[in-house]
Design a protein around this motif. Structure first.
Motif, PDB file in Angstrom:
ATOM      1  N   LEU A 156      50.078 -25.644  17.105  1.00  0.00           N
ATOM      2  CA  LEU A 156      49.001 -24.684  17.264  1.00  0.00           C
ATOM      3  C   LEU A 156      48.250 -25.028  18.554  1.00  0.00           C
ATOM      4  O   LEU A 156      48.539 -26.012  19.223  1.00  0.00           O
ATOM      5  CB  LEU A 156      48.084 -24.711  16.050  1.00  0.00           C
ATOM      6  N   TYR A 157      47.281 -24.238  18.879  1.00  0.00           N
ATOM      7  CA  TYR A 157      46.658 -24.345  20.196  1.00  0.00           C
ATOM      8  C   TYR A 157      45.217 -24.829  20.133  1.00  0.00           C
ATOM      9  O   TYR A 157      44.424 -24.565  21.025  1.00  0.00           O
ATOM     10  CB  TYR A 157      46.742 -22.983  20.904  1.00  0.00           C
ATOM     11  N   GLY A 158      44.893 -25.549  19.066  1.00  0.00           N
ATOM     12  CA  GLY A 158      43.545 -26.077  18.959  1.00  0.00           C
ATOM     13  C   GLY A 158      42.524 -25.063  18.498  1.00  0.00           C
ATOM     14  O   GLY A 158      41.336 -25.372  18.386  1.00  0.00           O
ATOM     15  N   ASP A 159      42.980 -23.834  18.236  1.00  0.00           N
ATOM     16  CA  ASP A 159      42.045 -22.788  17.791  1.00  0.00           C
ATOM     17  C   ASP A 159      42.077 -22.605  16.292  1.00  0.00           C
ATOM     18  O   ASP A 159      41.507 -21.654  15.751  1.00  0.00           O
ATOM     19  CB  ASP A 159      42.335 -21.465  18.496  1.00  0.00           C
ATOM     20  N   ARG A 194      39.570 -26.606  11.673  1.00  0.00           N
ATOM     21  CA  ARG A 194      39.178 -25.224  11.981  1.00  0.00           C
ATOM     22  C   ARG A 194      39.932 -24.210  11.133  1.00  0.00           C
ATOM     23  O   ARG A 194      40.061 -23.054  11.508  1.00  0.00           O
ATOM     24  CB  ARG A 194      39.383 -24.946  13.468  1.00  0.00           C
ATOM     25  N   ILE A 195      40.444 -24.629   9.996  1.00  0.00           N
ATOM     26  CA  ILE A 195      41.002 -23.674   9.042  1.00  0.00           C
ATOM     27  C   ILE A 195      39.880 -22.775   8.540  1.00  0.00           C
ATOM     28  O   ILE A 195      38.802 -23.252   8.169  1.00  0.00           O
ATOM     29  CB  ILE A 195      41.669 -24.393   7.857  1.00  0.00           C
ATOM     30  N   ARG A 196      40.105 -21.497   8.537  1.00  0.00           N
ATOM     31  CA  ARG A 196      39.104 -20.565   8.015  1.00  0.00           C
ATOM     32  C   ARG A 196      39.796 -19.435   7.266  1.00  0.00           C
ATOM     33  O   ARG A 196      40.985 -19.174   7.464  1.00  0.00           O
ATOM     34  CB  ARG A 196      38.222 -19.998   9.129  1.00  0.00           C
ATOM     35  N   PHE A 197      39.040 -18.790   6.405  1.00  0.00           N
ATOM     36  CA  PHE A 197      39.533 -17.663   5.628  1.00  0.00           C
ATOM     37  C   PHE A 197      38.932 -16.362   6.157  1.00  0.00           C
ATOM     38  O   PHE A 197      37.809 -16.330   6.663  1.00  0.00           O
ATOM     39  CB  PHE A 197      39.160 -17.812   4.156  1.00  0.00           C
ATOM     40  N   ALA A 198      39.678 -15.324   6.003  1.00  0.00           N
ATOM     41  CA  ALA A 198      39.183 -13.984   6.323  1.00  0.00           C
ATOM     42  C   ALA A 198      40.038 -12.996   5.554  1.00  0.00           C
ATOM     43  O   ALA A 198      41.096 -13.344   5.025  1.00  0.00           O
ATOM     44  CB  ALA A 198      39.279 -13.711   7.825  1.00  0.00           C
ATOM     45  N   PHE A 199      39.571 -11.761   5.457  1.00  0.00           N
ATOM     46  CA  PHE A 199      40.471 -10.723   4.975  1.00  0.00           C
ATOM     47  C   PHE A 199      40.272  -9.480   5.793  1.00  0.00           C
ATOM     48  O   PHE A 199      39.265  -9.306   6.482  1.00  0.00           O
ATOM     49  CB  PHE A 199      40.352 -10.460   3.469  1.00  0.00           C
ATOM     50  N   SER A 200      41.285  -8.629   5.768  1.00  0.00           N
ATOM     51  CA  SER A 200      41.410  -7.580   6.763  1.00  0.00           C
ATOM     52  C   SER A 200      41.737  -6.236   6.144  1.00  0.00           C
ATOM     53  O   SER A 200      42.817  -6.055   5.583  1.00  0.00           O
ATOM     54  CB  SER A 200      42.516  -7.963   7.756  1.00  0.00           C
TER      55      SER A 200
END
Length: 317
Positions: free
Chosen positions: A194-197, A14-20
């Motif tokens: 981590l918490y599985g998220d 569940r690794i994902r990319f984003a930018f903010s």
């Protein structure tokens, strides 16, 4: 000092990319206070400094000191790959006041904020909005384009080389040993699962060249330095070799040169100061000639050079 996170298989999956935009905005406050830390941003600093006297940033700056911890509620981890500023600002406004007060208590000079955190959150959100409109909104498309190119590159690395190749290239402060993610941080230490998220990876131009982390009660997030930050304030399209321009035309040569990194039509249009329609026509010709190829990624089509395009661009250079 280092943070050690154990990533279960479901976290890696569940690794994902984003930018903010909010993260960049908040980080830019430190850039203004210490320009020597990021001389790469001097063109932006010179442009916006005359606008600062009209803004009331005192309370906001108390929550974002020059170094060390900054109040986490100002930079909630992106909940979508491409959040817009209005949505992120709304998340800041909806911060539970008890959480905001708890985080502010870790920082000096926040007495007024902690006395009434409901009003404090509202004031700080208003200050962020005013600062964005005055000093950042007009530059966001340029920053967006740089972050977008980095995410496209990293996503391809994750797809082709897995987590090991991805983490090996993020930053020397980030080490992946196959089970643990070890992040060198001067103010943080500890071990956790981590918490599985999963894990959100966020490139940053204004926190560059440092690495930042967030964890519970927030989504686990690593902010890493974007590649190519030295090109951020370059004006206009990349120079095209004369031989290449004579062969396929100046605009198409510039676009082909820019496609050394995968990018979208909209990003190219901003960089080239051309309409999206004109860029699309040029990309159509380059694609038909076997020099570029497009691939749909969500709602966008991402273009890159083909091996033939690479060979032509490098030969003509």
């Amino acid at each position: 000092m280092a943070i050690e996170w154990t990533l279960r298989p479901e976290d890696v999956a569940r690794i994902r990319f984003a930018f903010s935009p909010m993260w960049e905005l908040v980080a830019s406050l430190r850039t203004l206070r210490d320009p020597a830390r990021q001389v790469v941003h001097l063109p932006w600093i010179r442009a916006v400094r005359p606008r600062l006297p009209a803004l009331d940033l005192v309370e906001l700056l108390a929550l974002v000191p020059p170094s060390g911890y900054l109040a986490d509620f100002l930079t909630p981890p992106p909940d979508t790959p491409l959040p817009d500023f209005a949505a992120e600002l709304d998340r800041v406004r909806r911060t539970p006041p008890e959480r905001a007060a708890e985080e502010a208590a870790l920082l000096a000079g926040t007495e007024r904020f902690r006395a009434d955190p409901v009003a404090g959150v509202a004031r700080v959100a208003d200050a962020l909005e005013a600062y964005w409109e005055s000093c950042f909104a007009e530059y966001w498309p340029r920053v967006y384009g740089l972050l977008e190119r980095d995410v496209l590159r990293r996503s391809r690395e994750l797809a082709t080389g897995g987590a090991r190749q991805l983490f090996a290239g993020l930053d020397q402060a980030i080490v992946w040993n196959g089970e643990q993610l070890i992040i060198d941080r001067p103010w943080c230490a500890g071990s956790a699962h981590l918490y599985g998220d999963g894990l959100v990876l966020v490139p940053s131009a204004f926190y560059w060249p440092s690495v930042a982390v967030m964890s519970a009660p927030y989504q686990s997030m690593v902010v890493y330095p974007v590649q190519g930050v030295g090109t951020l304030w370059e004006q206009g399209p990349p120079p095209a070799p004369d031989a290449l321009a004579a062969l396929i035309g100046r605009s198409r040569a510039q676009i082909l040169t820019a496609l050394a990194e995968p990018t979208t039509t909209s990003s190219l249009a901003r960089r080239m100061s051309l309409s999206a329609g004109a860029v699309s026509q040029h990309l159509g010709v380059l694609s038909a000639g076997g020099l570029a190829v497009g691939r749909r990624l969500g709602k966008e089509v991402v273009y890159r050079r083909t091996p033939t395009g690479d060979a032509l661009a490098s030969t003509a250079a």
